[in-house]
Scaffold this active site. Sequence first.
Site, PDB file in Angstrom:
ATOM      1  N   HIS A 176      48.926  27.226 -32.455  1.00 23.20           N
ATOM      2  CA  HIS A 176      48.737  25.790 -32.636  1.00 23.20           C
ATOM      3  C   HIS A 176      48.386  25.503 -34.093  1.00 23.20           C
ATOM      4  CE1 HIS A 176      44.516  27.061 -31.534  1.00 23.20           C
ATOM      5  NE2 HIS A 176      44.323  26.433 -32.674  1.00 23.20           N
TER       6      HIS A 176
HETATM    7  P1  TYD Z   1      42.333  27.754 -26.859  1.00 19.72           P
HETATM    8  O1  TYD Z   1      42.570  26.602 -27.764  1.00 19.72           O
HETATM    9  O2  TYD Z   1      43.358  28.053 -25.814  1.00 19.72           O
HETATM   10  O3  TYD Z   1      42.056  29.079 -27.699  1.00 19.72           O
HETATM   11  P2  TYD Z   1      43.026  29.828 -28.754  1.00 19.72           P
HETATM   12  O4  TYD Z   1      43.110  28.934 -29.954  1.00 19.72           O
HETATM   13  O5  TYD Z   1      42.315  31.074 -29.086  1.00 19.72           O
HETATM   14  O6  TYD Z   1      44.330  30.083 -28.093  1.00 19.72           O
HETATM   15  O7  TYD Z   1      40.927  27.539 -26.167  1.00 19.72           O
HETATM   16  C1  TYD Z   1      40.548  28.217 -24.989  1.00 19.72           C
HETATM   17  C2  TYD Z   1      39.687  27.297 -24.134  1.00 19.72           C
HETATM   18  O8  TYD Z   1      38.436  27.041 -24.766  1.00 19.72           O
HETATM   19  C3  TYD Z   1      40.342  25.958 -23.884  1.00 19.72           C
HETATM   20  O9  TYD Z   1      40.074  25.609 -22.533  1.00 19.72           O
HETATM   21  C4  TYD Z   1      39.596  25.013 -24.795  1.00 19.72           C
HETATM   22  C5  TYD Z   1      38.230  25.644 -24.914  1.00 19.72           C
HETATM   23  N1  TYD Z   1      37.571  25.416 -26.218  1.00 19.72           N
HETATM   24  C6  TYD Z   1      36.435  24.629 -26.276  1.00 19.72           C
HETATM   25  O10 TYD Z   1      35.975  24.076 -25.262  1.00 19.72           O
HETATM   26  N2  TYD Z   1      35.820  24.465 -27.489  1.00 19.72           N
HETATM   27  C7  TYD Z   1      36.285  25.043 -28.613  1.00 19.72           C
HETATM   28  O11 TYD Z   1      35.678  24.872 -29.692  1.00 19.72           O
HETATM   29  C8  TYD Z   1      37.474  25.849 -28.546  1.00 19.72           C
HETATM   30  C9  TYD Z   1      38.044  26.499 -29.771  1.00 19.72           C
HETATM   31  C10 TYD Z   1      38.081  26.014 -27.325  1.00 19.72           C
END
Ligand code: TYD
Length: 133
Positions: free
Chosen positions: A49
Amino acid sequence: MEIKIFNFEPHGDSRGQLIALEENKDIPFDIKRVYYMYDTTPGVARGHHAHKHLEQILICVHGQCKIKLDNGHEIEVVDLNQPNKGLYVANNIWREMFDFSDGAVLMVLASEYYSEDDYIRNYDEFLKFIGGK
Ligand code: TYD
């Protein structure tokens, strides 16, 4: 693409190492949020992303991993393999984190609170978004 790596100065002595990071001094923004990834399943890649506004510093505080950065024109891969090394990731950069070593802990310092609205999770949308800039 310009890759900004911070080499944080450890306060080392015979007891070991200590790194202190202060917002707007060692870190070039207000730190609104800290999160970290650990127990990463072998072989998985995370991220995939970009962010419209968020700035981040990524530090692999234990073990190592690789970070792929893509600005829509160029791709760079950075090895994060030392706890005193911080990779700055600006907004409008597509990122992937992969090749996590066993026990790796990837810590992220972020300039904003979590907001799903700030994410661009589709690569074509990302290209369109930066193309419109
Ligand atoms: P995600 O964006 O999928 O992680 P990555 O960038 O590593 O692929 O995030 C995983 C889960 O955690 C998703 O349900 C959103 C949550 N999350 C939060 O609640 N707060 C945060 O600061 C972050 C980064 C993720």
